[in-house]
Design a protein around this motif. Structure first.
Motif, PDB file in Angstrom:
ATOM      1  N   ASP A  57      84.059  89.361  13.936  1.00 22.66           N
ATOM      2  CA  ASP A  57      84.724  90.650  13.912  1.00 22.66           C
ATOM      3  C   ASP A  57      85.568  90.784  12.649  1.00 22.66           C
ATOM      4  O   ASP A  57      86.195  89.820  12.199  1.00 22.66           O
ATOM      5  CB  ASP A  57      85.609  90.797  15.154  1.00 22.66           C
ATOM      6  CG  ASP A  57      86.108  92.212  15.337  1.00 22.66           C
ATOM      7  OD1 ASP A  57      85.358  93.147  14.999  1.00 22.66           O
ATOM      8  OD2 ASP A  57      87.247  92.386  15.816  1.00 22.66           O
ATOM      9  N   ASP A  84      75.102  95.648  18.497  1.00 17.43           N
ATOM     10  CA  ASP A  84      76.302  96.147  17.817  1.00 17.43           C
ATOM     11  C   ASP A  84      76.263  95.827  16.333  1.00 17.43           C
ATOM     12  O   ASP A  84      77.274  95.919  15.644  1.00 17.43           O
ATOM     13  CB  ASP A  84      77.569  95.566  18.451  1.00 17.43           C
ATOM     14  CG  ASP A  84      77.561  94.040  18.499  1.00 17.43           C
ATOM     15  OD1 ASP A  84      76.600  93.437  17.989  1.00 17.43           O
ATOM     16  OD2 ASP A  84      78.513  93.456  19.048  1.00 17.43           O
ATOM     17  N   LEU A  85      75.079  95.445  15.836  1.00 12.33           N
ATOM     18  CA  LEU A  85      74.917  95.101  14.424  1.00 12.33           C
ATOM     19  C   LEU A  85      74.610  96.344  13.613  1.00 12.33           C
ATOM     20  O   LEU A  85      73.660  97.080  13.903  1.00 12.33           O
ATOM     21  CB  LEU A  85      73.787  94.080  14.267  1.00 12.33           C
ATOM     22  CG  LEU A  85      73.477  93.617  12.837  1.00 12.33           C
ATOM     23  CD1 LEU A  85      74.669  92.880  12.237  1.00 12.33           C
ATOM     24  CD2 LEU A  85      72.234  92.733  12.825  1.00 12.33           C
ATOM     25  N   LEU A 124      79.730  94.310  12.297  1.00  6.76           N
ATOM     26  CA  LEU A 124      79.674  94.570  13.725  1.00  6.76           C
ATOM     27  C   LEU A 124      80.498  95.793  14.076  1.00  6.76           C
ATOM     28  O   LEU A 124      81.630  95.949  13.595  1.00  6.76           O
ATOM     29  CB  LEU A 124      80.207  93.358  14.510  1.00  6.76           C
ATOM     30  CG  LEU A 124      79.415  92.054  14.395  1.00  6.76           C
ATOM     31  CD1 LEU A 124      80.133  90.948  15.165  1.00  6.76           C
ATOM     32  CD2 LEU A 124      77.992  92.224  14.918  1.00  6.76           C
ATOM     33  N   ASN A 125      79.921  96.666  14.875  1.00  6.36           N
ATOM     34  CA  ASN A 125      80.644  97.765  15.533  1.00  6.36           C
ATOM     35  C   ASN A 125      81.220  98.817  14.599  1.00  6.36           C
ATOM     36  O   ASN A 125      82.024  99.646  15.030  1.00  6.36           O
ATOM     37  CB  ASN A 125      81.788  97.205  16.394  1.00  6.36           C
ATOM     38  CG  ASN A 125      81.286  96.276  17.477  1.00  6.36           C
ATOM     39  OD1 ASN A 125      80.354  96.602  18.206  1.00  6.36           O
ATOM     40  ND2 ASN A 125      81.887  95.096  17.577  1.00  6.36           N
TER      41      ASN A 125
END
Length: 233
Positions: free
Chosen positions: A5, A89-90, A107-108
């Motif tokens: 993250d 979520d990539l 990510l995200n």
């Protein structure tokens, strides 16, 4: 290969070094990607496109733990690719200029990248006046002539990276106001971050991502990373 993250993973590739694997990468491509490759008039451009897309699939396969040819994309109205897997979520983006390819993963958060080869422009002043905002155009005009191409392409890459992250086309170049700083750049929409990259000599590149306080990690694609082994499920 795993992402954490608040980390942006950047991969660089010299497509020429993967030319011996062209047939392998071509086999990874979907029918629509292979059809797109045939639209290029010159063999060199066609081969670079296939290599760039094959490498994209190879890198995604490492993150997703799958085989490159099984990856399916969806496309925005402006043509931005995304994974068709709703549970993933990539986020990713790709850009290439001549023989250099640039890939960004996070990510995200939506992400956009752009790389441009710094080159003389026949009508740099006219292009800057057409596509850039008054403050940006004035900055270019005040830059020494020898440095104007570099400044022009710095603005261009930041703008295009931001617009690609937003899923917008080049028609939005005039809407994204960029402020160059000593360490990078800021965009008028403060919800986004812009980061300069360290590209190959003679090029300039940038990444745009929603949010703040990202750590940007840059690596060169090695052959053992680019092509998954056949036993990957």
């Amino acid at each position: 290969m795993m992402l954490s993250d608040r980390h942006v993973q950047i991969w660089w590739a010299d497509l020429n070094s993967f030319m011996p694997q062209l047939a392998e990468f071509r086999a990874f491509l979907s029918p629509d990607e292979q059809e797109r490759s045939q639209r290029f008039h010159f063999d060199e451009h066609r081969e670079y496109f296939m290599l760039a897309r094959g490498l994209l699939r190879s890198l995604l396969a490492q993150y997703l733990k799958c085989y490159p040819s099984t990856i399916e994309f969806t496309y925005s109205q402006r043509g931005k690719p995304a994974l068709s897997l709703p549970q993933s979520d990539l986020n990713f983006n790709v850009s290439h200029s001549k023989n250099y390819a640039l890939y960004g993963f996070a990510l995200n958060s939506p992400i956009g990248v752009d790389i441009e080869t710094i080159r003389p422009l026949m009508d740099l002043d006219g292009l800057a006046k057409r596509f850039f905002l008054p403050s940006e155009y004035q900055h270019i005009q005040q830059t020494p002539i020898s440095e104007q191409p570099d400044t022009f392409f710095r603005y261009w890459t930041y703008k295009e990276a931001y617009l690609k992250a937003m899923g917008e086309g080049l028609a939005g170049l005039e809407q994204a106001e960029i402020h160059l700083t000593e360490t990078g750049a800021q965009v008028s929409d403060r919800a986004w971050s812009l980061y300069p990259l360290t590209p190959p000599p003679g090029t300039v590149a940038a990444v745009a991502i929603e949010g703040h306080n990202w750590q940007v990690v840059q690596e060169v694609v090695q052959k053992q990373i680019a092509v998954p082994t056949p036993d990957v499920p």
